[in-house]
Design a protein around this motif. Structure first.
Motif, short mmCIF file in Angstrom:
data_model
loop_
_atom_site.label_atom_id
_atom_site.label_comp_id
_atom_site.label_asym_id
_atom_site.label_seq_id
_atom_site.Cartn_x
_atom_site.Cartn_y
_atom_site.Cartn_z
N VAL A 69 -40.55 72.37 -17.42
CA VAL A 69 -40.84 72.68 -18.92
C VAL A 69 -39.95 73.85 -18.91
CG1 VAL A 69 -43.04 74.01 -19.59
CG2 VAL A 69 -43.58 72.31 -18.18
N VAL A 70 -39.81 73.79 -20.59
CA VAL A 70 -38.88 75.54 -21.29
C VAL A 70 -39.68 75.40 -22.03
CG1 VAL A 70 -37.44 73.57 -22.24
CG2 VAL A 70 -36.56 75.85 -21.87
N LYS A 71 -39.61 76.81 -22.45
CA LYS A 71 -40.01 77.94 -23.24
C LYS A 71 -39.35 78.70 -23.83
CE LYS A 71 -44.69 79.47 -24.93
NZ LYS A 71 -45.77 80.19 -24.08
N PHE A 96 -39.42 63.32 -2.74
CA PHE A 96 -40.05 64.13 -3.46
C PHE A 96 -39.96 65.55 -3.03
CE2 PHE A 96 -44.26 64.17 -4.90
CZ PHE A 96 -44.36 64.36 -5.98
N ALA A 97 -40.04 66.30 -3.93
CA ALA A 97 -40.18 67.85 -3.89
C ALA A 97 -41.52 68.40 -5.19
CB ALA A 97 -39.05 68.44 -3.59
N GLN A 98 -42.50 68.88 -4.55
CA GLN A 98 -43.39 69.91 -5.25
C GLN A 98 -42.65 70.68 -5.38
OE1 GLN A 98 -47.31 68.70 -4.46
NE2 GLN A 98 -48.09 67.04 -5.79
N VAL A 99 -42.02 70.80 -6.57
CA VAL A 99 -41.17 72.59 -6.63
C VAL A 99 -42.83 73.80 -7.47
CG1 VAL A 99 -39.21 73.66 -7.96
CG2 VAL A 99 -38.98 70.98 -6.69
N HIS A 100 -42.94 73.88 -8.51
CA HIS A 100 -44.18 74.14 -8.81
C HIS A 100 -43.07 76.17 -9.35
CE1 HIS A 100 -46.49 71.08 -9.54
NE2 HIS A 100 -46.64 71.03 -8.41
N ASP A 101 -41.97 75.85 -10.07
CA ASP A 101 -41.02 76.81 -9.98
C ASP A 101 -40.77 77.25 -11.12
OD1 ASP A 101 -39.95 79.51 -8.61
OD2 ASP A 101 -38.31 78.50 -7.58
N LYS A 102 -41.04 78.85 -11.50
CA LYS A 102 -40.58 79.48 -12.62
C LYS A 102 -39.89 80.28 -12.60
CE LYS A 102 -43.23 81.28 -16.64
NZ LYS A 102 -44.36 81.24 -17.21
N LYS A 103 -39.33 79.83 -14.11
CA LYS A 103 -37.89 81.62 -13.45
C LYS A 103 -37.45 82.24 -15.77
CE LYS A 103 -35.59 80.70 -9.64
NZ LYS A 103 -34.44 80.26 -8.93
N GLN A 104 -37.80 83.02 -15.39
CA GLN A 104 -37.48 83.50 -16.80
C GLN A 104 -35.79 83.87 -16.79
OE1 GLN A 104 -40.46 84.40 -18.60
NE2 GLN A 104 -38.87 84.99 -20.17
N THR A 105 -35.25 83.62 -18.00
CA THR A 105 -33.50 84.99 -18.07
C THR A 105 -34.28 84.90 -19.81
OG1 THR A 105 -31.48 83.87 -18.36
CG2 THR A 105 -33.41 82.63 -18.36
N GLY A 106 -34.15 86.21 -20.18
CA GLY A 106 -34.02 86.53 -21.24
C GLY A 106 -35.47 86.41 -21.98
N ASP A 107 -35.56 85.72 -23.05
CA ASP A 107 -36.71 85.19 -24.09
C ASP A 107 -37.15 83.78 -23.19
OD1 ASP A 107 -36.92 87.89 -24.81
OD2 ASP A 107 -36.26 87.24 -26.68
#
Length: 221
Positions: A131-133, A79-90
């Motif tokens: 999550v992807v936006k 189990f790994a709590q990552v909570h890592d957000k990365k942006q690529t373009g929009d």
């Protein structure tokens, strides 16, 4: 697991159609990710729903803890709590957490896994909550989890996802998808697993043209 040299071409076609490779035979079990998970009102906490194809692992956070329901029994191995957000373009991609579980499906689900593994009675799998936006004003296409490679050398791809929450495909302007992807591991020892690499696909526009690079996440256990 299979990794085809023509995956990039095939992925492009699939992303533009917004379908998974297994979607045609499992339409009834597919539920849009937006209906599978929701943000808790008034907070930034995201609740990820359990899959019709696997037991509810919500409460499993301690290694070797177990849970059983009508879908079968699971044991948490990593189990790994990552909570890592990365942006690529929009487009932004957030990996919330990753679990690796040993799974004994109920008898009525064993047939479902024939296309994913030769060890249908018991096998490990990895679940990725994501999550992807689309933060832009034009439609975009992406597979937030296009490929996973374990530190033991096994690779699984978007084609192998059995959660079927329609996380891949088009993102309308401002649209956010919240959900999970699940991948059977045939060649990995979950007890000895030390980490894995998660890669998204490239971001494509409505004309099938690349507009942004893939992003990559390193997850350690």
């Amino acid at each position: 697991m299979r990794l085809k040299p023509w995956i990039a071409l095939t992925l492009t076609a699939s992303l533009l159609s917004g379908c998974t490779a297994n979607g045609s035979s499992n339409t009834d079990s597919e539920v849009h990710a937006e209906t599978q998970a929701k943000k808790t009102e008034g907070t930034d906490i995201i609740s990820f729903k359990d899959s019709p194809q696997a037991p509810d692992d919500t409460e499993l956070t301690i290694k070797d803890s177990q849970f059983q329901d009508e879908d079968g029994s699971i044991t948490l191995k990593q189990f790994a709590q990552v909570h890592d957000k990365k942006q690529t373009g929009d487009v932004s991609v957030t990996i919330s957490d990753v679990k690796v579980m040993q799974y004994k499906p109920s008898p009525d689900l064993i047939d479902f896994f024939h296309g994913f593994t030769h060890e249908e009675a018991e096998f490990p799998y990895v679940r990725v909550n994501v999550v992807v936006k689309n933060n832009g004003d034009k439609p975009m296409h992406i597979a937030p989890v296009s490929e996973i490679t374990t530190n033991q050398g096994e690779t699984v791809t978007w084609e192998d996802d059995f959660y079927l929450e329609k996380m891949n495909g088009e993102l309308k302007p401002g649209e956010e998808k919240v959900g999970s992807l699940g991948f059977v591991l045939d060649e990995t020892d979950p007890e000895a697993l030390e980490g894995l690499t998660i890669s998204s696909s490239e971001v494509l526009d409505a004309n099938k043209d690349k507009v942004a690079d893939a992003v990559e996440f390193e997850v350690g256990f």
